[in-house]
Design a protein around this motif. Structure first.
Motif, mmCIF file in Angstrom:
data_model
loop_
_atom_site.group_PDB
_atom_site.id
_atom_site.type_symbol
_atom_site.label_atom_id
_atom_site.label_comp_id
_atom_site.label_asym_id
_atom_site.label_seq_id
_atom_site.Cartn_x
_atom_site.Cartn_y
_atom_site.Cartn_z
ATOM 1 N N ALA A 5 0.862 -1.187 0.000
ATOM 2 C CA ALA A 5 0.000 0.000 0.000
ATOM 3 C C ALA A 5 0.892 1.230 0.000
ATOM 4 O O ALA A 5 2.052 1.174 0.427
ATOM 5 N N VAL A 6 0.365 2.333 -0.498
ATOM 6 C CA VAL A 6 1.049 3.624 -0.407
ATOM 7 C C VAL A 6 0.254 4.497 0.552
ATOM 8 O O VAL A 6 -0.958 4.685 0.375
ATOM 9 N N PRO A 40 4.800 15.486 -1.875
ATOM 10 C CA PRO A 40 4.739 14.103 -2.373
ATOM 11 C C PRO A 40 5.781 13.180 -1.750
ATOM 12 O O PRO A 40 5.598 11.955 -1.738
ATOM 13 N N GLU A 41 6.847 13.761 -1.215
ATOM 14 C CA GLU A 41 7.902 12.936 -0.626
ATOM 15 C C GLU A 41 7.441 12.170 0.619
ATOM 16 O O GLU A 41 8.096 11.192 1.037
ATOM 17 N N VAL A 42 6.306 12.558 1.227
ATOM 18 C CA VAL A 42 5.832 11.833 2.411
ATOM 19 C C VAL A 42 5.089 10.553 2.034
ATOM 20 O O VAL A 42 4.762 9.742 2.905
ATOM 21 N N LEU A 43 4.801 10.373 0.746
ATOM 22 C CA LEU A 43 4.157 9.141 0.317
ATOM 23 C C LEU A 43 5.165 7.999 0.391
ATOM 24 O O LEU A 43 6.286 8.112 -0.090
ATOM 25 N N GLU A 44 4.735 6.899 0.975
ATOM 26 C CA GLU A 44 5.651 5.797 1.249
ATOM 27 C C GLU A 44 4.979 4.470 0.937
ATOM 28 O O GLU A 44 3.816 4.251 1.287
ATOM 29 N N SER A 45 5.717 3.584 0.269
ATOM 30 C CA SER A 45 5.213 2.241 0.003
ATOM 31 C C SER A 45 5.508 1.367 1.217
ATOM 32 O O SER A 45 6.658 1.295 1.673
ATOM 33 N N VAL A 46 4.458 0.735 1.747
ATOM 34 C CA VAL A 46 4.606 -0.069 2.961
ATOM 35 C C VAL A 46 3.970 -1.439 2.748
ATOM 36 O O VAL A 46 3.188 -1.655 1.815
ATOM 37 N N THR A 47 4.316 -2.357 3.621
ATOM 38 C CA THR A 47 3.676 -3.672 3.645
ATOM 39 C C THR A 47 2.794 -3.740 4.877
ATOM 40 O O THR A 47 3.260 -3.493 6.002
ATOM 41 N N GLU A 62 3.804 2.405 -7.180
ATOM 42 C CA GLU A 62 5.005 2.948 -6.552
ATOM 43 C C GLU A 62 5.358 4.339 -7.056
ATOM 44 O O GLU A 62 6.199 5.028 -6.463
ATOM 45 N N ARG A 63 4.739 4.780 -8.154
ATOM 46 C CA ARG A 63 5.016 6.117 -8.687
ATOM 47 C C ARG A 63 3.929 7.117 -8.268
ATOM 48 O O ARG A 63 3.697 8.116 -8.930
ATOM 49 N N ALA A 64 3.302 6.853 -7.120
ATOM 50 C CA ALA A 64 2.246 7.743 -6.630
ATOM 51 C C ALA A 64 2.758 9.163 -6.417
ATOM 52 O O ALA A 64 2.060 10.138 -6.713
#
Length: 308
Positions: free
Chosen positions: A3-4, A12-19, A286-288
């Motif tokens: 999830a992002v 936008p830099e605070v968007l993070e891909s996590v599990t 991942e390019r959110a």
């Protein structure tokens, strides 16, 4: 699952891909395997922390992003009979204060916020319908105009405005579309009878030259406020979809601020209408952050759509 989310608030830099753990549907809910999630302006506002500052949501370490979803039902909760695993659907998450949004591989929604996907539409195209289509529909309902009435739609070739023009024309309304010269053909193809330019300073005068006395109603998707209200006749109707842009109800005009609410029944009706669905581009989940940057820069026709 992937999830992002927004880790804190900012650019936008605070968007993070996590599990994160796979969410489980409760009673009356469905779990959707996400095939597409649309990037909307509300996502940028949520990520920035503006909604926290406005008191519309609480501060979180991680905040879910994304409202629109298209995908396949993966599992249903107790009591759900309208949907079954394997069914292609669209849905809308209308809750602001959540830790997981549509930018994910799976999303759980109330069954009442879900509808069958538009027949023949790709997942990316279908995902552009829920938030923008329902916003246009519910705003037109607030205006409560009758067939033959005139309506001004500002931002008429934007994501919400385009649906508004199309839906208004299908209701028999005579549409004045505010759009740039390059978009005049699109506005007319959606059902606009007249097109006025984007110069908001002259908007009321331009509209009143076409419709003497002013239009019966205005759907202000561009948030022009008093400048759009000035194009409405006395005792007419005005609705805005931009928070904080509603003007005072001058000249007896009914003024409405439209706040979206998920409505699976109305969404199913929209999905069956064969409306114009516009996708600017699809990008990997991942390019959110890139998608947020591009939406903020403007100039996009249609919606950017994320694909897990």
């Amino acid at each position: 699952m992937r999830a992002v989310v927004a880790r804190g608030y900012g650019g936008p830099e605070v968007l993070e891909s996590v599990t994160v753990a796979l969410p489980e549907p409760g009673p009356g809910q469905v779990r959707i395997r996400v095939e597409a999630a649309t990037v909307n302006p509300v996502d940028l506002v949520t990520r920035s922390g503006t909604l926290v500052e406005a008191g519309l949501m609480a501060a979180r370490e991680y905040t879910g992003i994304g409202w629109d979803v298209a995908g396949v039902v993966d599992r249903v909760g107790a009591g759900v009979t309208a949907f079954a695993p394997g069914q292609r659907v669209i849905g809308l998450r209308d809750l602001l204060d959540v830790s997981l949004g549509a930018y994910a591989e799976y999303l759980v929604l109330d069954a009442t916020a879900v509808a069958p996907a538009p027949p023949g539409a790709s997942a990316a195209a279908a995902a552009t319908l829920p938030l923008n289509g329902l916003t246009a529909l519910q705003s037109l309902d607030l205006l409560d105009l009758a067939a033959g009435d005139t309506v001004l739609v500002t931002g008429a070739t934007g994501a919400v405005g385009g649906f508004a023009v199309e839906l208004a024309a299908r209701r028999g309304l005579r549409v004045v579309a505010q759009a740039g010269a390059a978009d005049e053909e699109l506005a007319r193809s959606l059902g606009a009878e007249w097109v006025v330019g984007r110069d908001a300073s002259d908007l009321a005068a331009d509209v009143r030259r076409l419709v003497p006395g002013g239009v019966d109603g205005a759907l202000d998707t561009a948030g022009l406020g008093i400048r759009a209200l000035a194009a409405v006749r006395s005792a007419g109707a005005y609705a805005t979809v931009v928070g904080g842009s509603a003007p005072l109800p001058l000249r007896g005009i009914r003024v409405h601020q439209q706040w979206i609410s998920a409505d699976g029944v109305a969404l199913a009706e929209l999905a069956a209408m064969d409306l114009t669905l516009r996708v600017a581009e699809t990008l990997p989940l991942e390019r959110a952050a890139e998608a947020h940057d591009r939406l903020a820069a403007g100039g996009i026709r249609g919606r950017l759509v994320l694909v897990p």
